[in-house]
Design a protein around this motif. Structure first.
Motif, mmCIF file in Angstrom:
data_model
loop_
_atom_site.group_PDB
_atom_site.id
_atom_site.type_symbol
_atom_site.label_atom_id
_atom_site.label_comp_id
_atom_site.label_asym_id
_atom_site.label_seq_id
_atom_site.Cartn_x
_atom_site.Cartn_y
_atom_site.Cartn_z
ATOM 1 N N HIS A 89 0.792 -1.231 0.000
ATOM 2 C CA HIS A 89 0.000 0.000 0.000
ATOM 3 C C HIS A 89 0.827 1.285 0.000
ATOM 4 C CE1 HIS A 89 -3.535 -2.441 0.647
ATOM 5 N NE2 HIS A 89 -2.989 -2.985 1.713
ATOM 6 N N GLY A 90 2.158 1.174 0.099
ATOM 7 C CA GLY A 90 2.980 2.373 0.243
ATOM 8 C C GLY A 90 3.706 2.820 -1.019
ATOM 9 N N PHE A 91 3.521 2.083 -2.122
ATOM 10 C CA PHE A 91 4.235 2.394 -3.359
ATOM 11 C C PHE A 91 3.268 2.424 -4.532
ATOM 12 C CE2 PHE A 91 7.453 0.654 -0.600
ATOM 13 C CZ PHE A 91 8.615 1.348 -0.908
ATOM 14 N N SER A 92 3.529 3.313 -5.468
ATOM 15 C CA SER A 92 2.773 3.332 -6.725
ATOM 16 C C SER A 92 3.615 2.717 -7.834
ATOM 17 C CB SER A 92 2.388 4.770 -7.077
ATOM 18 O OG SER A 92 3.542 5.580 -7.238
ATOM 19 N N HIS A 93 3.070 2.684 -9.040
ATOM 20 C CA HIS A 93 3.762 2.228 -10.253
ATOM 21 C C HIS A 93 4.258 0.772 -10.165
ATOM 22 C CE1 HIS A 93 3.549 6.472 -10.933
ATOM 23 N NE2 HIS A 93 4.652 6.793 -10.312
ATOM 24 N N GLY A 94 3.786 0.013 -9.182
ATOM 25 C CA GLY A 94 4.249 -1.362 -9.023
ATOM 26 C C GLY A 94 5.580 -1.506 -8.324
ATOM 27 N N TRP A 95 6.130 -0.392 -7.787
ATOM 28 C CA TRP A 95 7.458 -0.452 -7.160
ATOM 29 C C TRP A 95 7.471 -1.314 -5.903
ATOM 30 C CZ3 TRP A 95 8.514 0.916 -11.485
ATOM 31 C CH2 TRP A 95 8.592 2.192 -12.011
ATOM 32 N N GLY A 96 6.319 -1.573 -5.305
ATOM 33 C CA GLY A 96 6.288 -2.354 -4.066
ATOM 34 C C GLY A 96 6.663 -3.802 -4.249
ATOM 35 N N THR A 97 6.684 -4.303 -5.471
ATOM 36 C CA THR A 97 7.059 -5.704 -5.715
ATOM 37 C C THR A 97 8.567 -5.887 -5.818
ATOM 38 O OG1 THR A 97 6.887 -5.448 -8.119
ATOM 39 C CG2 THR A 97 4.883 -6.105 -6.928
ATOM 40 N N SER A 98 9.316 -4.809 -5.839
ATOM 41 C CA SER A 98 10.772 -4.885 -5.999
ATOM 42 C C SER A 98 11.450 -5.382 -4.724
ATOM 43 C CB SER A 98 11.325 -3.501 -6.362
ATOM 44 O OG SER A 98 12.710 -3.419 -6.109
ATOM 45 N N ALA A 99 12.297 -6.389 -4.879
ATOM 46 C CA ALA A 99 13.059 -6.898 -3.730
ATOM 47 C C ALA A 99 13.992 -5.829 -3.173
ATOM 48 C CB ALA A 99 13.856 -8.137 -4.145
ATOM 49 N N ALA A 100 14.552 -5.002 -4.055
ATOM 50 C CA ALA A 100 15.466 -3.949 -3.597
ATOM 51 C C ALA A 100 14.721 -2.879 -2.814
ATOM 52 C CB ALA A 100 16.192 -3.331 -4.792
ATOM 53 N N ASN A 101 13.512 -2.534 -3.242
ATOM 54 C CA ASN A 101 12.725 -1.561 -2.480
ATOM 55 C C ASN A 101 12.327 -2.134 -1.125
ATOM 56 O OD1 ASN A 101 12.781 0.608 -4.271
ATOM 57 N ND2 ASN A 101 10.965 -0.091 -5.385
ATOM 58 N N ARG A 102 12.000 -3.416 -1.095
ATOM 59 C CA ARG A 102 11.665 -4.061 0.180
ATOM 60 C C ARG A 102 12.859 -4.023 1.125
ATOM 61 N NH1 ARG A 102 7.613 -7.754 1.470
ATOM 62 N NH2 ARG A 102 8.016 -8.953 3.372
ATOM 63 N N GLU A 103 14.054 -4.293 0.595
ATOM 64 C CA GLU A 103 15.250 -4.264 1.424
ATOM 65 C C GLU A 103 15.530 -2.850 1.928
ATOM 66 O OE1 GLU A 103 18.720 -4.945 3.517
ATOM 67 O OE2 GLU A 103 17.035 -6.260 2.977
ATOM 68 N N LEU A 104 15.281 -1.848 1.105
ATOM 69 C CA LEU A 104 15.462 -0.456 1.533
ATOM 70 C C LEU A 104 14.569 -0.145 2.732
ATOM 71 C CD1 LEU A 104 16.494 2.493 1.056
ATOM 72 C CD2 LEU A 104 14.478 2.793 -0.423
ATOM 73 N N VAL A 105 13.296 -0.493 2.629
ATOM 74 C CA VAL A 105 12.355 -0.206 3.722
ATOM 75 C C VAL A 105 12.753 -0.978 4.973
ATOM 76 C CG1 VAL A 105 9.947 -0.395 4.463
ATOM 77 C CG2 VAL A 105 10.472 0.313 2.119
ATOM 78 N N ARG A 106 13.121 -2.252 4.813
ATOM 79 C CA ARG A 106 13.532 -3.064 5.971
ATOM 80 C C ARG A 106 14.740 -2.449 6.654
ATOM 81 N NH1 ARG A 106 17.103 -5.787 7.965
ATOM 82 N NH2 ARG A 106 18.478 -5.337 6.183
ATOM 83 N N TRP A 107 15.737 -2.014 5.859
ATOM 84 C CA TRP A 107 16.959 -1.460 6.444
ATOM 85 C C TRP A 107 16.671 -0.158 7.185
ATOM 86 C CZ3 TRP A 107 19.766 3.088 5.689
ATOM 87 C CH2 TRP A 107 21.011 3.124 6.332
ATOM 88 N N ILE A 108 15.859 0.718 6.600
ATOM 89 C CA ILE A 108 15.553 1.988 7.269
ATOM 90 C C ILE A 108 14.845 1.731 8.592
ATOM 91 C CG2 ILE A 108 14.278 4.163 7.129
ATOM 92 C CD1 ILE A 108 14.634 4.091 4.120
ATOM 93 N N ARG A 109 13.876 0.805 8.597
ATOM 94 C CA ARG A 109 13.153 0.503 9.840
ATOM 95 C C ARG A 109 14.116 -0.031 10.897
ATOM 96 N NH1 ARG A 109 10.689 2.046 13.687
ATOM 97 N NH2 ARG A 109 9.802 0.465 15.061
ATOM 98 N N THR A 110 15.030 -0.915 10.506
ATOM 99 C CA THR A 110 16.009 -1.472 11.448
ATOM 100 C C THR A 110 16.916 -0.372 11.984
ATOM 101 O OG1 THR A 110 15.976 -3.618 10.332
ATOM 102 C CG2 THR A 110 17.881 -3.136 11.715
ATOM 103 N N TYR A 111 17.363 0.516 11.106
ATOM 104 C CA TYR A 111 18.227 1.627 11.514
ATOM 105 C C TYR A 111 17.521 2.514 12.538
ATOM 106 C CZ TYR A 111 21.265 5.744 11.133
ATOM 107 O OH TYR A 111 22.115 6.795 11.416
ATOM 108 N N ASN A 112 16.235 2.751 12.344
ATOM 109 C CA ASN A 112 15.510 3.707 13.180
ATOM 110 C C ASN A 112 15.144 3.174 14.562
ATOM 111 O OD1 ASN A 112 15.552 5.794 11.329
ATOM 112 N ND2 ASN A 112 13.521 5.347 10.493
ATOM 113 N N LYS A 113 15.079 1.874 14.716
ATOM 114 C CA LYS A 113 14.631 1.305 15.992
ATOM 115 C C LYS A 113 15.520 1.786 17.142
ATOM 116 C CE LYS A 113 12.332 -2.914 14.410
ATOM 117 N NZ LYS A 113 12.395 -4.401 14.361
#
Length: 400
Positions: A89-113
């Motif tokens: 629900h957070g990406f347009s243009h189909g970008w949410g299916t990208s493994a690299a985009n998923r890794e970006l979001v995962r890394w940012i969340r881990t960094y912020n904790k």
């Protein structure tokens, strides 16, 4: 010549990029010449990590719906939702299916904790709620702005009620009708209701600005910034829909220009909260005018990057990405008389090039524009070299 070109090449690292620039930019834009290749997104992710750890960058902004991007930002900053929900629900243009985009979001969340709010990384989509087939209803942005103001200012100051907005907006499928992109008569953008909504949106944005001291105190600067995003998006969408209903020869030029204008407004807001890495197609980030053809119609307009660069000067920097091959798309070894061909002859797999120095090193050598056999890849324009701060070259792009 090869030695001169090699002298302009450096490893693709944050430190090397910064050495190319006269000052640390508030917006460092990394353009890609094609979408959907995780090799390029993995490179973006690594560069962002280095910029965070070595240069104090705190935001990444990508070519995705600015309203949907709030879902991602909430997740990475506060843990709202799940990673699967955010990617859906957070990406347009189909970008949410990208493994690299998923890794970006995962890394940012881990960094912020566990980090205080002032040190957390942020995520932003900076595209409008637009697709090539049309535009979203202005309902979401307009009602969110009205709701923010309605809860915090005297009702007598509001230009209308929520019920009035709902009546004027009508059914959302009137706004999202894909037939309107090719047939202006199918658009509701110049209806009496849409014209009234444009006036009301303008008044709501003016009220938001007028009440700034009170609103920041009553909520927070982040909440106020989000309300400003609602305002930019509502007015931008209503303007976009207006021009979708236009029948003049300039209709499509206005539409592509309005999209980049919305992008530029969002990028300038991102720049206001600190240094950010921006990632999108080079056509949206370059300083030169952008061009494309829609059928037999040639279009030319100022990109978001050109607009932002005019505002920020040295506060904006642009790196274009150039590619050697994308063999799974039929893009094979570049001809040696192109810029890509000259760079392909160097031994490294990827590097960042000082673009102005490369232009000087080429001297009277005039590379020819590369012709791509695949419509999805936009080669470098050799005439634009001196207007780029750098070129990130990737020799081979394997299938993602």
């Amino acid at each position: 010549m090869a030695t001169d070109i090699k002298d302009t090449a450096h490893a693709v690292e944050a430190a090397a990029v910064m050495k190319l620039l006269p000052a640390r930019p508030r917006l460092l834009a990394l353009g890609e010449p094609t979408h959907g290749e995780d090799t390029l997104l993995d490179l973006r992710n690594e560069l962002f990590r280095q910029l965070v750890e070595q240069e104090g960058y705190r935001t990444i902004a990508i070519e995705s719906d600015c309203m949907m991007g709030l879902v991602v930002d909430d997740y990475v900053t506060t843990g709202t939702g799940t990673l699967d929900e955010v990617m859906e629900h957070g990406f347009s243009h189909g970008w949410g299916t990208s493994a690299a985009n998923r890794e970006l979001v995962r890394w940012i969340r881990t960094y912020n904790k566990g980090r205080p709010a002032s040190e957390r990384l942020r995520f932003a989509g900076f595209d409008g709620p637009l697709e090539i087939t049309g535009a979203a209803s202005p309902r979401g942005a307009l009602t969110a702005l009205h709701g923010y103001l309605g809860a915090r200012v005297d009702a007598d100051l509001l230009p209308c009620t929520a019920e009035t907005l709902d009546r004027l907006l009508g059914a959302d499928d009137r706004w999202t009708n894909p037939a309107a992109m090719m047939d202006p008569a199918q658009s509701v953008g110049q209806s009496a209701e849409a014209r009234e909504l444009r006036l009301l949106a303008d008044d709501l944005v003016a009220l938001l600005d007028e009440q700034t001291p009170h609103l920041i105190t009553a909520t927070s600067r982040d909440d106020w910034d989000r309300a400003r995003l609602y305002g930019r998006t509502a007015t931008g969408l209503l303007r976009y829909h207006f021009w979708m209903a236009d029948t003049s020869p300039g209709r499509m030029t206005r539409l592509v220009g309005l999209r980049d204008q919305m992008m530029a407004g969002n990028l300038l807001a991102v720049a206001g909260r600190g240094p950010a890495l921006v990632h999108a197609h080079s056509g949206h980030l370059q300083r030169n005018k952008s061009t494309m053809r829609m059928g037999d119609l040639p279009l030319e307009w100022w990109s978001a990057g050109a607009i932002v660069s005019a505002h920020l000067g040295e506060g904006y920097a642009f790196l274009a990405t150039a590619l050697g091959t994308i063999r799974h798309q039929g893009v094979d070894n570049p001809p040696p008389d192109t810029v890509e061909g000259l760079l392909y002859a160097l031994p490294e797999d990827r590097y960042v090039i000082d673009a102005p120095r490369l232009a000087t090193a080429l001297g009277d050598t005039r590379p020819v524009p590369r012709v791509s056999p695949w419509f999805g890849y936009s080669p470098l324009d050799p005439a634009h070299l001196a207007a780029h701060d750098g070129i990130v070259f990737v020799k081979e792009v394997p299938r993602s």
